[in-house]
Design a protein around this motif. Structure first.
Motif, PDB file in Angstrom:
ATOM      1  N   VAL A  77     -28.033  33.593  -3.909  1.00 55.57           N
ATOM      2  CA  VAL A  77     -28.684  34.353  -5.325  1.00 55.57           C
ATOM      3  C   VAL A  77     -30.034  33.747  -5.339  1.00 55.57           C
ATOM      4  CG1 VAL A  77     -29.238  34.752  -7.953  1.00 55.57           C
ATOM      5  CG2 VAL A  77     -26.559  34.502  -6.770  1.00 55.57           C
ATOM      6  N   PHE A 103     -29.079  39.062  -4.919  1.00 54.74           N
ATOM      7  CA  PHE A 103     -27.805  38.961  -4.391  1.00 54.74           C
ATOM      8  C   PHE A 103     -27.619  39.187  -2.658  1.00 54.74           C
ATOM      9  CE2 PHE A 103     -27.834  39.950  -8.537  1.00 54.74           C
ATOM     10  CZ  PHE A 103     -27.983  38.476  -9.017  1.00 54.74           C
ATOM     11  N   SER A 157     -19.051  37.016 -10.500  1.00 52.70           N
ATOM     12  CA  SER A 157     -20.014  37.312 -11.304  1.00 52.70           C
ATOM     13  C   SER A 157     -21.094  36.203 -11.505  1.00 52.70           C
ATOM     14  CB  SER A 157     -19.859  37.884 -12.341  1.00 52.70           C
ATOM     15  OG  SER A 157     -18.477  37.349 -12.563  1.00 52.70           O
ATOM     16  N   VAL A 158     -22.492  36.920 -12.198  1.00 52.27           N
ATOM     17  CA  VAL A 158     -23.326  36.145 -12.522  1.00 52.27           C
ATOM     18  C   VAL A 158     -23.818  36.447 -13.696  1.00 52.27           C
ATOM     19  CG1 VAL A 158     -25.317  35.995 -12.607  1.00 52.27           C
ATOM     20  CG2 VAL A 158     -24.554  36.276  -9.966  1.00 52.27           C
ATOM     21  N   ILE A 176     -28.355  30.281 -14.702  1.00 51.99           N
ATOM     22  CA  ILE A 176     -27.372  31.278 -14.650  1.00 51.99           C
ATOM     23  C   ILE A 176     -26.232  30.861 -14.639  1.00 51.99           C
ATOM     24  CG2 ILE A 176     -29.460  33.120 -13.777  1.00 51.99           C
ATOM     25  CD1 ILE A 176     -27.801  32.678 -11.220  1.00 51.99           C
ATOM     26  N   TYR A 177     -25.233  31.369 -15.008  1.00 51.88           N
ATOM     27  CA  TYR A 177     -24.204  31.397 -14.974  1.00 51.88           C
ATOM     28  C   TYR A 177     -23.150  32.013 -14.153  1.00 51.88           C
ATOM     29  CZ  TYR A 177     -23.726  28.525 -19.433  1.00 51.88           C
ATOM     30  OH  TYR A 177     -23.571  27.525 -20.038  1.00 51.88           O
ATOM     31  N   ILE A 178     -22.940  31.224 -13.134  1.00 50.46           N
ATOM     32  CA  ILE A 178     -22.176  31.866 -11.574  1.00 50.46           C
ATOM     33  C   ILE A 178     -20.166  31.489 -12.065  1.00 50.46           C
ATOM     34  CG2 ILE A 178     -21.592  31.992  -9.804  1.00 50.46           C
ATOM     35  CD1 ILE A 178     -23.968  31.408  -8.433  1.00 50.46           C
TER      36      ILE A 178
END
Length: 242
Positions: free
Chosen positions: A56, A65, A79-80, A132-134
């Motif tokens: 990312v 990405f 997913s992000v 961000i969350y992955i």
């Protein structure tokens, strides 16, 4: 009702014991195998989520990405999400709900749509963009698919192993009881021919059956000697009377 012969009893006992042993081994292997598969799937999930951090980037006001971000290695969906939980990019399994709360660096087991999923989230920071969350998601059912195949194979192999154990047990029982059959034949010949000179003469006098046969031969020696003496006495008495 006809009673089972000793040979059949030994075969049945051996088959039952071997079946119980094989079944126990299968149960142990299934238990350990299932845990190993789950552990392997969870380890793969964590590894791929951490590896996705390097895929990312932020450039010209947009998150970018790598082309292989959506490649599902070992069935893992990546997913992000924004820091507020808004979906940005990636794929999720059918039936999985994106409303599930994030638990940073913690493995969750989530049930959705009748399916169990392993979920792993990490929070990372993208330079010039922010946090961000992955999220990685893998179906527990898919992770255990190999175990299901093994169980089906076991259902086929198990009866074959039972038949093999029965055949091996019968063969071993038959070999073990050969001296007993020989003893039976000798006794029948003695009764049929009235010949007390016949002997069993076992090949091995050190085992239980060999010692029994030797004892039986010694008993026949005593009976034959007593019978010979009786004949001699009868002959001497007859001679004196004449």
């Amino acid at each position: 009702m006809k009673k089972l012969s000793l040979k059949m009893k030994l075969t049945l006992l051996y088959t039952i014991l071997m079946t119980a042993l094989v079944a126990g081994i299968f149960v142990l292997l299934f238990s350990l195998g299932s845990r190993q598969i789950q552990s392997s799937a969870q380890s793969s999930l964590r590894r791929q989520v951490y590896a996705a951090v390097s895929e990312v980037d932020y450039d010209d006001g947009l998150l970018e990405f790598d082309s292989d971000f959506n490649d599902m290695e070992n069935g893992v969906y990546l997913s992000v999400y924004e820091s507020d939980g808004m979906f940005v990019f990636g794929r999720t399994p059918a039936g999985f709900e994106n409303t599930i709360a994030f638990q940073e660096d913690s493995l969750q087991t989530v049930h959705a749509g009748g399916t169990a999923f392993y979920v792993f989230d990490i929070r990372t920071s993208v330079e010039d963009y922010g946090s961000i969350y992955i999220r990685g998601v893998v179906s527990a059912a898919e992770a255990e698919q190999n175990m299901i195949v093994i169980r089906r194979m076991a259902l086929i192999i198990m009866p074959l192993l039972v038949l093999l154990a029965a055949g091996l047990g019968y063969f071993m029982s038959k070999r073990a009881l050969v001296p007993v059959d020989h003893m039976t034949d000798v006794v029948r010949q003695i009764r049929r021919d009235n010949d007390l000179s016949k002997r069993i003469r076992p090949d091995n006098e050190n085992d239980e059956i060999g010692r029994l046969a030797k004892t039986f031969d010694e008993m026949l020696d005593s009976i034959e000697e007593s019978f010979r003496r009786e004949q001699q006495f009868t002959s001497d008495v007859s001679h004196e009377l004449r």
